[in-house]
Design a protein around this motif. Structure first.
Motif, PDB file in Angstrom:
ATOM      1  N   CYS A  31     -26.106 -13.698  20.217  1.00  0.00           N
ATOM      2  CA  CYS A  31     -25.460 -13.385  21.489  1.00  0.00           C
ATOM      3  C   CYS A  31     -25.350 -14.695  22.277  1.00  0.00           C
ATOM      4  O   CYS A  31     -25.913 -15.725  21.873  1.00  0.00           O
ATOM      5  CB  CYS A  31     -26.288 -12.361  22.268  1.00  0.00           C
ATOM      6  SG  CYS A  31     -27.909 -12.962  22.804  1.00  0.00           S
ATOM      7  N   GLY A  32     -24.656 -14.681  23.372  1.00  0.00           N
ATOM      8  CA  GLY A  32     -24.470 -15.890  24.169  1.00  0.00           C
ATOM      9  C   GLY A  32     -25.776 -16.493  24.655  1.00  0.00           C
ATOM     10  O   GLY A  32     -25.960 -17.712  24.649  1.00  0.00           O
ATOM     11  N   THR A  33     -26.729 -15.650  25.051  1.00  0.00           N
ATOM     12  CA  THR A  33     -28.009 -16.136  25.567  1.00  0.00           C
ATOM     13  C   THR A  33     -28.812 -16.830  24.479  1.00  0.00           C
ATOM     14  O   THR A  33     -29.316 -17.943  24.673  1.00  0.00           O
ATOM     15  CB  THR A  33     -28.827 -14.964  26.164  1.00  0.00           C
ATOM     16  OG1 THR A  33     -28.060 -14.366  27.202  1.00  0.00           O
ATOM     17  CG2 THR A  33     -30.162 -15.440  26.703  1.00  0.00           C
ATOM     18  N   CYS A  34     -28.935 -16.198  23.323  1.00  0.00           N
ATOM     19  CA  CYS A  34     -29.711 -16.786  22.227  1.00  0.00           C
ATOM     20  C   CYS A  34     -29.008 -18.019  21.666  1.00  0.00           C
ATOM     21  O   CYS A  34     -29.664 -18.999  21.303  1.00  0.00           O
ATOM     22  CB  CYS A  34     -29.980 -15.744  21.141  1.00  0.00           C
ATOM     23  SG  CYS A  34     -31.094 -14.422  21.700  1.00  0.00           S
ATOM     24  N   LEU A  35     -27.682 -17.998  21.610  1.00  0.00           N
ATOM     25  CA  LEU A  35     -26.927 -19.172  21.171  1.00  0.00           C
ATOM     26  C   LEU A  35     -27.230 -20.349  22.081  1.00  0.00           C
ATOM     27  O   LEU A  35     -27.472 -21.464  21.605  1.00  0.00           O
ATOM     28  CB  LEU A  35     -25.428 -18.869  21.177  1.00  0.00           C
ATOM     29  CG  LEU A  35     -24.497 -20.043  20.913  1.00  0.00           C
ATOM     30  CD1 LEU A  35     -24.716 -20.617  19.520  1.00  0.00           C
ATOM     31  CD2 LEU A  35     -23.050 -19.620  21.107  1.00  0.00           C
ATOM     32  N   ARG A  36     -27.272 -20.115  23.373  1.00  0.00           N
ATOM     33  CA  ARG A  36     -27.543 -21.179  24.343  1.00  0.00           C
ATOM     34  C   ARG A  36     -28.921 -21.816  24.085  1.00  0.00           C
ATOM     35  O   ARG A  36     -29.079 -23.017  24.194  1.00  0.00           O
ATOM     36  CB  ARG A  36     -27.452 -20.631  25.764  1.00  0.00           C
ATOM     37  CG  ARG A  36     -27.368 -21.680  26.814  1.00  0.00           C
ATOM     38  CD  ARG A  36     -27.005 -21.174  28.211  1.00  0.00           C
ATOM     39  NE  ARG A  36     -27.180 -19.762  28.488  1.00  0.00           N
ATOM     40  CZ  ARG A  36     -26.212 -18.822  28.422  1.00  0.00           C
ATOM     41  NH1 ARG A  36     -24.981 -19.180  28.085  1.00  0.00           N
ATOM     42  NH2 ARG A  36     -26.452 -17.561  28.702  1.00  0.00           N
ATOM     43  N   HIS A  37     -29.903 -21.006  23.701  1.00  0.00           N
ATOM     44  CA  HIS A  37     -31.232 -21.551  23.392  1.00  0.00           C
ATOM     45  C   HIS A  37     -31.168 -22.513  22.199  1.00  0.00           C
ATOM     46  O   HIS A  37     -31.800 -23.567  22.213  1.00  0.00           O
ATOM     47  CB  HIS A  37     -32.238 -20.439  23.111  1.00  0.00           C
ATOM     48  CG  HIS A  37     -32.589 -19.629  24.315  1.00  0.00           C
ATOM     49  ND1 HIS A  37     -33.229 -20.153  25.417  1.00  0.00           N
ATOM     50  CD2 HIS A  37     -32.367 -18.327  24.598  1.00  0.00           C
ATOM     51  CE1 HIS A  37     -33.399 -19.210  26.316  1.00  0.00           C
ATOM     52  NE2 HIS A  37     -32.876 -18.087  25.844  1.00  0.00           N
ATOM     53  N   PHE A  38     -30.414 -22.145  21.165  1.00  0.00           N
ATOM     54  CA  PHE A  38     -30.272 -23.029  20.008  1.00  0.00           C
ATOM     55  C   PHE A  38     -29.533 -24.304  20.386  1.00  0.00           C
ATOM     56  O   PHE A  38     -29.906 -25.401  19.961  1.00  0.00           O
ATOM     57  CB  PHE A  38     -29.536 -22.311  18.865  1.00  0.00           C
ATOM     58  CG  PHE A  38     -30.394 -21.390  18.070  1.00  0.00           C
ATOM     59  CD1 PHE A  38     -31.161 -21.864  17.009  1.00  0.00           C
ATOM     60  CD2 PHE A  38     -30.449 -20.044  18.360  1.00  0.00           C
ATOM     61  CE1 PHE A  38     -31.950 -21.018  16.272  1.00  0.00           C
ATOM     62  CE2 PHE A  38     -31.234 -19.173  17.628  1.00  0.00           C
ATOM     63  CZ  PHE A  38     -31.991 -19.667  16.582  1.00  0.00           C
ATOM     64  N   ASP A  40     -29.285 -25.700  23.414  1.00  0.00           N
ATOM     65  CA  ASP A  40     -30.126 -26.501  24.312  1.00  0.00           C
ATOM     66  C   ASP A  40     -31.250 -27.215  23.577  1.00  0.00           C
ATOM     67  O   ASP A  40     -31.681 -28.289  23.992  1.00  0.00           O
ATOM     68  CB  ASP A  40     -30.717 -25.630  25.425  1.00  0.00           C
ATOM     69  CG  ASP A  40     -29.666 -25.167  26.426  1.00  0.00           C
ATOM     70  OD1 ASP A  40     -28.543 -25.717  26.410  1.00  0.00           O
ATOM     71  OD2 ASP A  40     -29.972 -24.245  27.211  1.00  0.00           O
ATOM     72  N   ALA A  41     -31.729 -26.647  22.473  1.00  0.00           N
ATOM     73  CA  ALA A  41     -32.809 -27.266  21.705  1.00  0.00           C
ATOM     74  C   ALA A  41     -32.351 -28.566  21.046  1.00  0.00           C
ATOM     75  O   ALA A  41     -33.163 -29.434  20.736  1.00  0.00           O
ATOM     76  CB  ALA A  41     -33.332 -26.305  20.651  1.00  0.00           C
ATOM     77  N   ILE A  46     -24.606 -26.089  14.739  1.00  0.00           N
ATOM     78  CA  ILE A  46     -24.149 -24.708  14.834  1.00  0.00           C
ATOM     79  C   ILE A  46     -22.640 -24.667  14.626  1.00  0.00           C
ATOM     80  O   ILE A  46     -21.909 -25.462  15.213  1.00  0.00           O
ATOM     81  CB  ILE A  46     -24.511 -24.121  16.210  1.00  0.00           C
ATOM     82  CG1 ILE A  46     -26.020 -24.216  16.426  1.00  0.00           C
ATOM     83  CG2 ILE A  46     -24.023 -22.688  16.342  1.00  0.00           C
ATOM     84  CD1 ILE A  46     -26.458 -23.992  17.837  1.00  0.00           C
ATOM     85  N   ALA A  47     -22.200 -23.729  13.792  1.00  0.00           N
ATOM     86  CA  ALA A  47     -20.763 -23.551  13.566  1.00  0.00           C
ATOM     87  C   ALA A  47     -20.451 -22.062  13.553  1.00  0.00           C
ATOM     88  O   ALA A  47     -21.147 -21.276  12.908  1.00  0.00           O
ATOM     89  CB  ALA A  47     -20.353 -24.181  12.242  1.00  0.00           C
ATOM     90  N   LEU A  48     -19.413 -21.679  14.272  1.00  0.00           N
ATOM     91  CA  LEU A  48     -18.973 -20.290  14.303  1.00  0.00           C
ATOM     92  C   LEU A  48     -18.362 -19.927  12.958  1.00  0.00           C
ATOM     93  O   LEU A  48     -17.561 -20.683  12.403  1.00  0.00           O
ATOM     94  CB  LEU A  48     -17.941 -20.107  15.418  1.00  0.00           C
ATOM     95  CG  LEU A  48     -17.328 -18.728  15.571  1.00  0.00           C
ATOM     96  CD1 LEU A  48     -18.392 -17.724  16.005  1.00  0.00           C
ATOM     97  CD2 LEU A  48     -16.200 -18.769  16.574  1.00  0.00           C
ATOM     98  N   VAL A  49     -18.753 -18.781  12.430  1.00  0.00           N
ATOM     99  CA  VAL A  49     -18.151 -18.269  11.202  1.00  0.00           C
ATOM    100  C   VAL A  49     -16.981 -17.395  11.630  1.00  0.00           C
ATOM    101  O   VAL A  49     -17.182 -16.405  12.338  1.00  0.00           O
ATOM    102  CB  VAL A  49     -19.157 -17.440  10.375  1.00  0.00           C
ATOM    103  CG1 VAL A  49     -18.482 -16.850   9.149  1.00  0.00           C
ATOM    104  CG2 VAL A  49     -20.356 -18.287   9.971  1.00  0.00           C
ATOM    105  N   PRO A  50     -15.758 -17.760  11.250  1.00  0.00           N
ATOM    106  CA  PRO A  50     -14.614 -16.959  11.680  1.00  0.00           C
ATOM    107  C   PRO A  50     -14.683 -15.551  11.092  1.00  0.00           C
ATOM    108  O   PRO A  50     -15.080 -15.368   9.949  1.00  0.00           O
ATOM    109  CB  PRO A  50     -13.403 -17.720  11.147  1.00  0.00           C
ATOM    110  CG  PRO A  50     -13.910 -18.753  10.242  1.00  0.00           C
ATOM    111  CD  PRO A  50     -15.387 -18.868  10.417  1.00  0.00           C
ATOM    112  N   SER A  51     -14.322 -14.585  11.895  1.00  0.00           N
ATOM    113  CA  SER A  51     -14.320 -13.194  11.455  1.00  0.00           C
ATOM    114  C   SER A  51     -12.902 -12.668  11.554  1.00  0.00           C
ATOM    115  O   SER A  51     -12.254 -12.869  12.586  1.00  0.00           O
ATOM    116  CB  SER A  51     -15.254 -12.374  12.349  1.00  0.00           C
ATOM    117  OG  SER A  51     -15.140 -11.010  12.058  1.00  0.00           O
TER     118      SER A  51
END
Length: 83
Positions: A31-38, A40-41, A46-51
């Motif tokens: 989700c957006g919140t957990c993505l932000r943690h990764f 920020d670390a 990180i790469a978006l997998v197209p769906s």
């Protein structure tokens, strides 16, 4: 034209992205919140997998919000040589 099985389509996307088996194992729904943690670390690439259908699934980290699939890989430390 027949619709492709979602599993077959995912495999085609992985091949198009040239994902290694290690990368496929590192796919996480974030989700957006957990993505932000990764992000920020700063310890992960990180790469978006197209769906094809842009559907959202339950986040694999918090199990509460919905998000998209990402390849999440640890960054390797820079090995620079000092002259």
């Amino acid at each position: 034209m027949d619709e492709l099985n979602p599993t077959v389509r995912e495999q085609e996307i992985y091949e198009e992205m040239e994902l290694t088996p290690e990368m496929v194992k590192s796919i996480r729904t974030l989700c957006g919140t957990c993505l932000r943690h990764f992000v920020d670390a700063k310890a992960f690439k990180i790469a978006l997998v197209p769906s094809p259908d842009r559907s959202m699934d339950t986040c694999t980290v918090c199990q509460m919000r919905r998000g998209y699939d990402y390849v999440v890989m640890h960054r390797r430390p820079n090995h620079t040589t000092i002259p």
